[in-house]
Design an enzyme around this catalytic site. Structure first.
Site, PDB file in Angstrom:
ATOM      1  N   PRO A 240       0.620  -1.348   0.174  1.00 13.21           N
ATOM      2  CA  PRO A 240      -0.030  -0.097  -0.180  1.00 13.21           C
ATOM      3  C   PRO A 240       1.236   0.909   0.201  1.00 13.21           C
ATOM      4  O   PRO A 240       0.355   1.845  -0.889  1.00 13.21           O
ATOM      5  CB  PRO A 240      -1.067   0.002   1.494  1.00 13.21           C
ATOM      6  N   TYR A 241       2.131   1.472   0.507  1.00 15.80           N
ATOM      7  CA  TYR A 241       3.064   2.681   0.643  1.00 15.80           C
ATOM      8  C   TYR A 241       3.384   3.299  -0.939  1.00 15.80           C
ATOM      9  O   TYR A 241       3.056   3.735  -1.635  1.00 15.80           O
ATOM     10  CB  TYR A 241       3.755   2.328   1.851  1.00 15.80           C
TER      11      TYR A 241
END
Length: 330
Positions: A140-141
């Site tokens: 997700p980052y």
């Protein structure tokens, strides 16, 4: 020249601010201090608050109308945390960045440098990438960075702002003058964990040893944070050339050399005594094999090349670790 640095109380943002001061550029810092440190803003114009706060951004520009460009470093960056809290990461990194760029445009800002990441790439068979390599973020980052890049490309295509995304690889080290460094006592990246293991007299955990690399451990491109800061100065001084005639573009910032985690341990053990021993464990959530840049775009457009070695980065990280608790009291 004045430059607004969002996230300017964090590791990279504060180091960029120091480099700006060294060449006569005045940094103006905007930081919520969620992860940044007030100590890194000493002697610098500082506004505490959120990048999505339009009234605050308006105030910054009203009080500093000479601001010519923005360096957007504000973001959450810990990969395992992003796996556990994707909503928080998308809100902080994407939604607030969208608000922020809208505030910048409203205030007449025409130049922005975005802190992106080499983690968005799909590496080639030899784990090398250039700016034309495929995009396949694995956490997700990393996806927040890819989404922001695409968002900024669309915005710059029709709005009166030009945006250059700098894709950092793996920053290590500290300001050689030790004005700033990693603010965390226990950093989550490999070098931070190595220093922690050495300080505590414990084995270093190599997280993942079945990657298809030359020794099975992950591979990274470790670039000194002071070299990253120098690249930002080069962009600020030659913004038009850096964009190469485009409204938006990207440049990789790395050493061009892939170093495995096992090789990082070997380099670390040439600097410290006693040497750190290792144990093998499973990969961390969201981990990937890694990549390194083979691009010369930064050299061609910015006349920038990294000056510091991995050993330099290790030594500066160790020097910073020795003073961090005095510089940043808990």
């Amino acid at each position: 020249m004045k430059v607004l640095i969002s996230g300017g109380a964090g590791y990279i943002g504060s180091t960029v601010a120091s480099a700006c001061l060294d060449v006569g550029i005045t940094p103006v810092i905007l930081d919520s201090l969620v992860t940044g440190r007030r100590e890194f803003t000493e002697g610098r114009a500082f506004y505490e608050g959120d990048i999505a706060d339009g009234a605050l951004v308006d105030r910054v520009f009203a009080e500093h109308p000479e601001i010519e460009a923005v360096v957007h470093c504000a973001a959450l960056i810990v990969v395992p945390d992003s796996v556990g809290d994707p909503l928080g990461y998308y809100r902080a990194n994407v939604a607030k960045s969208l608000d922020f760029v809208g505030h910048l445009i409203r205030n007449g800002c025409q130049k922005m440098i975005f802190s992106s990441s080499g983690s968005i790439y799909l590496p080639g068979e030899d784990f090398s990438v250039d700016e034309e390599s495929g995009i396949a973020p694995q956490s997700p980052y990393a996806r927040t960075k890819a989404v922001c890049e695409a968002m900024f490309t669309d915005i710059a295509a029709t709005q009166p702002i030009r945006i250059l995304s700098l894709r950092y690889f793996n920053p290590i080290g500290a300001d050689p003058e030790l004005r700033t460094g990693l603010q965390l006592r226990r950093p989550s990246h490999a070098l931070g964990k190595l220093i922690e293991a050495h300080d505590d007299g414990l084995p270093f955990r190599i997280t993942g040893t079945d990657w298809p690399t030359r020794d099975g451990s992950g591979i990274r491109d470790y670039v000194h944070v002071w070299d990253l800061a120098a690249a930002h100065i080069a962009v600020l001084q030659r913004f038009d050339a850096a964009l190469d005639g485009k409204r938006s573009s990207v440049i990789n910032l790395g050493t061009g050399t892939g170093t495995t985690v096992t090789e990082l341990v070997t380099a670390f053990n040439t600097v410290v005594t006693p040497p750190v021993v290792t144990v093998e464990t499973d990969p961390r959530p969201g981990a990937v094999a890694g990549a390194f840049t083979r691009s010369d775009r930064a050299k061609r457009l910015l006349a920038w090349e990294p000056r510091f070695s991995i050993a330099d980065g290790i030594r500066d990280s160790l020097n910073w670790a020795e003073i961090r608790d005095r510089r940043l009291p808990q």
